[in-house]
Scaffold this active site. Structure first.
Site, short mmCIF file in Angstrom:
data_model
loop_
_atom_site.label_atom_id
_atom_site.label_comp_id
_atom_site.label_asym_id
_atom_site.label_seq_id
_atom_site.Cartn_x
_atom_site.Cartn_y
_atom_site.Cartn_z
N ASP A 121 -41.83 30.16 16.99
CA ASP A 121 -40.62 29.58 16.40
C ASP A 121 -39.47 29.54 17.40
O ASP A 121 -38.70 28.58 17.44
CB ASP A 121 -40.19 30.39 15.17
CG ASP A 121 -41.18 30.29 14.04
OD1 ASP A 121 -42.02 29.37 14.04
OD2 ASP A 121 -41.13 31.15 13.14
N GLY A 122 -39.35 30.58 18.20
CA GLY A 122 -38.28 30.63 19.19
C GLY A 122 -38.38 29.51 20.21
O GLY A 122 -37.36 28.94 20.62
#
Length: 94
Positions: free
Chosen positions: A70-71
């Site tokens: 996600d980052g």
């Protein structure tokens, strides 16, 4: 049809490298030009592909593909926010 795609990665796990290699092989088989971010270039030494810093990404990229979690997707979204480049994520996160 996509003509130039930028690959963006985050992390150095074996899964990310293997996924990058598979994506590059797939795109090369379809004769798509590939631009690597600095981390992708580090993970794929000797690939013969061009690399660019986030500020120097070619304006004519048709798509950005992220490989990570996600980052990585959020970092790429911030990086590409001012450009009209669609973003596709391949999740290799935890």
């Amino acid at each position: 049809m996509f003509h130039r795609i930028v690959l963006i990665a985050n992390g150095r796990t074996p899964e990310i490298r293997a996924t990058l290699e598979a994506v590059v092989a797939f795109l090369r088989s379809r004769r798509v030009a590939i631009v690597l971010d600095p981390l992708c270039a580090e993970l794929l030494p000797g690939s013969g592909l061009s690399s660019a810093t986030p500020d120097a990404l070619p304006a004519d990229c048709d798509l950005a593909i992220t490989v990570g979690g996600d980052g990585t997707m959020l970092r790429a979204a911030r990086m590409l926010a001012d450009r009209d480049i669609p973003l596709l994520g391949i999740n290799c996160g935890r």
